[in-house]
Design a protein around this motif. Structure first.
Motif, PDB file in Angstrom:
ATOM      1  N   GLU A   1      30.094   7.081  71.290  1.00 11.12           N
ATOM      2  CA  GLU A   1      30.183   5.907  70.427  1.00 11.12           C
ATOM      3  C   GLU A   1      29.173   5.899  69.284  1.00 11.12           C
ATOM      4  O   GLU A   1      28.992   4.884  68.619  1.00 11.12           O
ATOM      5  CB  GLU A   1      30.014   4.642  71.272  1.00 11.12           C
ATOM      6  N   ALA A   2      28.558   7.040  69.000  1.00 11.29           N
ATOM      7  CA  ALA A   2      27.490   7.075  67.991  1.00 11.29           C
ATOM      8  C   ALA A   2      27.960   6.640  66.608  1.00 11.29           C
ATOM      9  O   ALA A   2      27.176   6.088  65.832  1.00 11.29           O
ATOM     10  CB  ALA A   2      26.889   8.483  67.923  1.00 11.29           C
ATOM     11  N   ASP A   3      29.226   6.871  66.269  1.00  5.85           N
ATOM     12  CA  ASP A   3      29.724   6.454  64.954  1.00  5.85           C
ATOM     13  C   ASP A   3      29.649   4.944  64.766  1.00  5.85           C
ATOM     14  O   ASP A   3      29.616   4.464  63.627  1.00  5.85           O
ATOM     15  CB  ASP A   3      31.182   6.893  64.769  1.00  5.85           C
ATOM     16  N   TYR A   4      29.619   4.200  65.862  1.00  5.75           N
ATOM     17  CA  TYR A   4      29.633   2.741  65.795  1.00  5.75           C
ATOM     18  C   TYR A   4      28.282   2.131  66.175  1.00  5.75           C
ATOM     19  O   TYR A   4      28.153   0.912  66.196  1.00  5.75           O
ATOM     20  CB  TYR A   4      30.745   2.193  66.692  1.00  5.75           C
TER      21      TYR A   4
ATOM     22  N   LEU B   1      38.427  -6.745  76.428  1.00  2.04           N
ATOM     23  CA  LEU B   1      38.417  -5.387  75.897  1.00  2.04           C
ATOM     24  C   LEU B   1      37.066  -4.754  76.196  1.00  2.04           C
ATOM     25  O   LEU B   1      36.037  -5.177  75.662  1.00  2.04           O
ATOM     26  CB  LEU B   1      38.680  -5.413  74.390  1.00  2.04           C
ATOM     27  N   ALA B   2      37.071  -3.726  77.061  1.00  4.11           N
ATOM     28  CA  ALA B   2      35.823  -3.105  77.493  1.00  4.11           C
ATOM     29  C   ALA B   2      35.860  -1.590  77.335  1.00  4.11           C
ATOM     30  O   ALA B   2      35.069  -0.885  77.963  1.00  4.11           O
ATOM     31  CB  ALA B   2      35.515  -3.482  78.945  1.00  4.11           C
ATOM     32  N   VAL B   3      36.774  -1.089  76.501  1.00  3.17           N
ATOM     33  CA  VAL B   3      36.787   0.339  76.205  1.00  3.17           C
ATOM     34  C   VAL B   3      35.650   0.658  75.236  1.00  3.17           C
ATOM     35  O   VAL B   3      35.082  -0.232  74.602  1.00  3.17           O
ATOM     36  CB  VAL B   3      38.138   0.775  75.596  1.00  3.17           C
ATOM     37  N   LYS B   4      35.305   1.943  75.116  1.00  2.00           N
ATOM     38  CA  LYS B   4      34.362   2.340  74.079  1.00  2.00           C
ATOM     39  C   LYS B   4      34.999   2.072  72.712  1.00  2.00           C
ATOM     40  O   LYS B   4      36.221   2.120  72.546  1.00  2.00           O
ATOM     41  CB  LYS B   4      34.017   3.818  74.213  1.00  2.00           C
ATOM     42  N   THR B   5      34.161   1.828  71.718  1.00  2.00           N
ATOM     43  CA  THR B   5      34.678   1.432  70.411  1.00  2.00           C
ATOM     44  C   THR B   5      35.605   2.482  69.814  1.00  2.00           C
ATOM     45  O   THR B   5      36.577   2.142  69.130  1.00  2.00           O
ATOM     46  CB  THR B   5      33.517   1.150  69.443  1.00  2.00           C
ATOM     47  N   GLN B   6      35.363   3.760  70.093  1.00  2.00           N
ATOM     48  CA  GLN B   6      36.231   4.800  69.546  1.00  2.00           C
ATOM     49  C   GLN B   6      37.646   4.720  70.117  1.00  2.00           C
ATOM     50  O   GLN B   6      38.577   5.320  69.562  1.00  2.00           O
ATOM     51  CB  GLN B   6      35.644   6.191  69.780  1.00  2.00           C
TER      52      GLN B   6
ATOM     53  N   GLY C   1      27.963  -2.501  69.807  1.00  2.00           N
ATOM     54  CA  GLY C   1      28.248  -2.461  68.386  1.00  2.00           C
ATOM     55  C   GLY C   1      28.932  -3.726  67.900  1.00  2.00           C
ATOM     56  O   GLY C   1      29.047  -4.727  68.613  1.00  2.00           O
ATOM     57  N   VAL C   2      29.413  -3.667  66.654  1.00  2.00           N
ATOM     58  CA  VAL C   2      30.016  -4.842  66.020  1.00  2.00           C
ATOM     59  C   VAL C   2      31.390  -4.547  65.429  1.00  2.00           C
ATOM     60  O   VAL C   2      32.050  -5.448  64.922  1.00  2.00           O
ATOM     61  CB  VAL C   2      29.092  -5.387  64.898  1.00  2.00           C
ATOM     62  N   GLU C   3      31.834  -3.300  65.500  1.00  2.00           N
ATOM     63  CA  GLU C   3      33.062  -2.923  64.807  1.00  2.00           C
ATOM     64  C   GLU C   3      34.320  -3.374  65.526  1.00  2.00           C
ATOM     65  O   GLU C   3      35.321  -3.728  64.876  1.00  2.00           O
ATOM     66  CB  GLU C   3      33.099  -1.402  64.602  1.00  2.00           C
ATOM     67  N   SER C   4      34.323  -3.377  66.854  1.00  2.00           N
ATOM     68  CA  SER C   4      35.559  -3.662  67.590  1.00  2.00           C
ATOM     69  C   SER C   4      36.131  -5.029  67.259  1.00  2.00           C
ATOM     70  O   SER C   4      37.339  -5.193  67.097  1.00  2.00           O
ATOM     71  CB  SER C   4      35.325  -3.539  69.092  1.00  2.00           C
ATOM     72  N   GLN C   5      35.273  -6.037  67.169  1.00  2.00           N
ATOM     73  CA  GLN C   5      35.802  -7.368  66.902  1.00  2.00           C
ATOM     74  C   GLN C   5      36.356  -7.476  65.484  1.00  2.00           C
ATOM     75  O   GLN C   5      37.298  -8.220  65.232  1.00  2.00           O
ATOM     76  CB  GLN C   5      34.740  -8.430  67.165  1.00  2.00           C
ATOM     77  N   ARG C   6      35.789  -6.696  64.551  1.00  2.00           N
ATOM     78  CA  ARG C   6      36.352  -6.666  63.207  1.00  2.00           C
ATOM     79  C   ARG C   6      37.737  -6.031  63.230  1.00  2.00           C
ATOM     80  O   ARG C   6      38.670  -6.508  62.568  1.00  2.00           O
ATOM     81  CB  ARG C   6      35.423  -5.906  62.255  1.00  2.00           C
ATOM     82  N   LEU C   7      37.871  -4.935  63.974  1.00  2.00           N
ATOM     83  CA  LEU C   7      39.188  -4.314  64.122  1.00  2.00           C
ATOM     84  C   LEU C   7      40.165  -5.264  64.803  1.00  2.00           C
ATOM     85  O   LEU C   7      41.328  -5.371  64.407  1.00  2.00           O
ATOM     86  CB  LEU C   7      39.064  -3.025  64.946  1.00  2.00           C
ATOM     87  N   ALA C   8      39.678  -5.968  65.822  1.00  2.69           N
ATOM     88  CA  ALA C   8      40.553  -6.868  66.581  1.00  2.69           C
ATOM     89  C   ALA C   8      41.074  -8.000  65.720  1.00  2.69           C
ATOM     90  O   ALA C   8      42.236  -8.405  65.850  1.00  2.69           O
ATOM     91  CB  ALA C   8      39.804  -7.414  67.791  1.00  2.69           C
ATOM     92  N   LEU C   9      40.235  -8.512  64.830  1.00  3.62           N
ATOM     93  CA  LEU C   9      40.636  -9.667  64.030  1.00  3.62           C
ATOM     94  C   LEU C   9      41.755  -9.318  63.042  1.00  3.62           C
ATOM     95  O   LEU C   9      42.441 -10.208  62.544  1.00  3.62           O
ATOM     96  CB  LEU C   9      39.425 -10.226  63.283  1.00  3.62           C
TER      97      LEU C   9
END
Length: 341
Positions: free
Chosen positions: A279-282, A76-81, A113-121
């Motif tokens: 991606e500033a929100d993340y 997964l290499a998209v921007k976090t948004q 950032g760190v949010e994507s993996q939390r969303l993924a889990l």
């Protein structure tokens, strides 16, 4: 293993291109003009040793690929948004032999950032985090570049939320055949939070240009100090700057590339391409969130988050706010928050 690169832009395109160059099987996932250029002309990868073109399978989503294979690795290499939309699309995708991607396949989050993996889990059983140290540029549709030499990048990876396993080691071994250093670490989040602190300057660069003046460097130092105070209050561990320098050494030296204009980081590139999002929100927003949760004021990161989002929404040119104006606004924001710097 086959690598399905979900988001074959700057980072995804370079990782996919280097893996293909090393003889690994790769599928690229892209949208719009980039997708069309990749299908028609192949992936053009510009690196210090020259430009190469790779004719790889290109799809715009899981439906175009059909059943996934049991040996697929989703990167997964998209921007976090764009993460949530990608997870919703790929999680239910069927895997040959039974089951879905979310249940059967590893998902490697190669993102800031760190949010994507939390969303993924929430959706995927097997999630891996990556600390992406990879200077890369999405030059134009179908063309990506990476100016690092002798290594293209350094990609620390491990299981999320912690640990290592054989899959991580196999992926790392493949990456190391493709001009990357890929340390497998049980605490990849420590590296990602350290990278997050560095990425707090992305919005500053996107709004006011390169952080190369005394005023800009001083402002970034204050923004970073704010971030460190928040992480410390939250009890979040992160790798020190000294440990990062020791790990990176002189392994990724940047050299000028023909046909690649001087640009900026990922947030700068988002504004340059006029995507309408950033991606500033993340990045800064992660510090703002943790600050609110733990009672630490974050006026500078909040300001940068707001300005970056405004620039993206209004499609303003990157670097178009004078540094002096940004510093003035930062002083006002700090004074309003009663923040003593």
């Amino acid at each position: 293993m086959r690598y399905v690169i979900i988001g074959a832009g700057a980072v995804g395109g370079v990782v996919g291109g280097r893996l293909a160059q090393a003889g690994h099987e790769v599928v690229l996932v892209a949208r719009g003009a980039h997708h069309d250029a990749l299908r028609e002309h192949g992936l053009r990868l510009r690196v210090p040793e020259g430009e190469s073109t790779y004719r790889l399978p290109v799809v715009d989503g899981p439906g175009a690929l059909g059943e996934l294979r049991p040996d697929d690795v989703l990167v997964l290499a998209v921007k976090t948004q764009d993460t949530d939309a990608a997870l919703r699309a790929w999680g239910p995708a069927p895997v040959r032999g039974g089951g879905t991607a979310a249940a059967q396949l590893p998902l490697v989050c190669a993102q800031n950032g760190v949010e994507s993996q939390r969303l993924a889990l929430r959706r995927f059983r097997r999630v891996y985090g990556v600390c992406v140290w990879l200077p890369a540029t999405h030059v134009e549709p179908g063309v990506v570049s990476a100016a690092g030499t002798p290594l293209t990048g350094i990609l620390h990876l491990g299981r999320h939320p912690h640990g290592t396993d054989d899959t991580a080691r196999l992926v790392a071994a493949d990456l190391e055949t493709a001009r990357f250093e890929a340390p497998v670490v049980p605490d990849v989040a420590r590296w990602q939070y350290a990278k997050l602190l560095g990425n707090l300057g992305n919005a500053l660069e996107a709004v006011a240009g390169p952080v190369d003046s005394d005023a800009a460097r001083a402002l970034y130092a204050r923004v970073r100090a704010e971030g460190e105070a928040v992480l410390d209050a939250a009890g979040v561990a992160y790798v020190s700057e000294a440990e990062q320098r020791e790990a990176r050494g002189d392994k990724v030296r940047l050299v000028p590339l023909d046909g690649v204009p001087r640009g900026g980081g990922s947030s700068w590139q988002s504004l340059s391409r006029g995507t309408g999002t950033i991606e500033a929100d993340y990045l800064n927003g992660e510090i703002v969130l943790l600050g609110r949760l733990h009672g630490v004021p974050t006026p500078l990161n909040e300001l940068l988050q707001h300005l970056a989002n405004t620039f993206a929404l209004e499609r303003r040119a990157p670097g178009s706010m004078p540094v002096a104006e940004l510093v003035r606004r930062a002083e006002e924001a700090a004074a309003e928050a009663g923040w003593d710097h």
